[in-house]
Design a protein around this motif. Structure first.
Motif: not given
Length: 249
Positions: A140, A146, A174, A178
């Motif tokens: 992450y 990522k 996050l 994504l």
């Protein structure tokens, strides 16, 4: 007419295992019957054999089947790293020459769910970003990792998100990152891991869409221009497509 140079029984057993390519859930006898068009009697014998040798596991509560530990162990040994590195290296060299920046190749360590740098060509500039081969970091963190995390299964992403939350990361942001990465098929990070550094990265996928790794360009922020991200992502995508073509040919 059957091919006498191959084993029909083995082929059927492998076809059963292939049914799990498109499903992470438990499969039942009726699922195999519908998919493979084989009789229940034949399937029972094949399934029992695969369970006996730990290639499948049978749930006693609902008679569902899932992949066994021997499949997992074999999967760990089926490492695409050597060929991926061999095919990718000329493209890393070419990209580094064109951009005059550090270019690196990364893969997922599926056992620990981290990202590992397996090859790098460093910039010829005196002030450059050093890429340490063998370095493992959280998926992450940083564009090169990522962009791979975005391609993982929901179950794998959930594991990583839980770990990120435990380590104080902003998991809401996050998740948005994504989703954006999957849509645009590249990732950008700025001072996310190292102060004064930005990264652009793309995934390397098979023709079927399975993740092989990622390509990344790293550079000091002061060398970033208005069109740098667009140019780097375009170059990386073209290189990734050519690597896929060579690996899948």
């Amino acid at each position: 007419m059957s091919d006498k140079s191959t084993s029909q029984t083995l082929a059927r057993g492998l076809m059963i295992l292939d049914c799990f390519q498109t499903s992470t859930q438990e499969l039942k006898l009726k699922d195999f019957t519908q998919e493979l068009k084989l009789s229940s009697t034949v399937l029972h014998r094949l399934l029992n054999t695969l369970v006996k040798y730990n290639y499948l596991t049978k749930n006693p509560k609902n008679s569902g089947y899932s992949l066994g530990m021997n499949v997992y162990r074999l999967g760990l040994k089926a490492n695409p790293e050597p060929k991926l590195r061999q095919v990718s290296l000329p493209y890393l060299q070419k990209l580094s020459k064109i951009t005059e920046e550090t270019v690196s190749l990364h893969i997922v360590d599926y056992h620990n769910l981290t990202g590992i740098c397996i090859e790098a060509i460093e910039s010829a500039h005196e002030l450059k970003i050093a890429a340490k081969i063998g370095l493992s970091k959280e998926l992450y963190q940083g564009a090169s990792r990522k962009v791979m995390m975005a391609q993982l299964s929901n179950q794998q992403k959930e594991q990583i998100l839980n770990r990120a939350m435990d380590q104080g990361a902003n998991t809401d942001k996050l998740k948005l990152d994504l989703d954006k990465i999957r849509k645009q098929q590249y990732a950008y990070s700025e001072e996310e891991v190292t102060k004064g550094v930005f990264n652009v990265s793309v995934p390397i996928l098979t023709k079927k869409g399975d993740l092989l790794g990622s390509l990344a360009i790293s550079s000091p922020l002061f060398r970033k221009a208005d069109d740098t991200i667009a140019n780097f992502s375009k170059l990386l995508k073209a290189a990734a497509e050519e690597i896929t073509e060579q690996l899948d040919s």
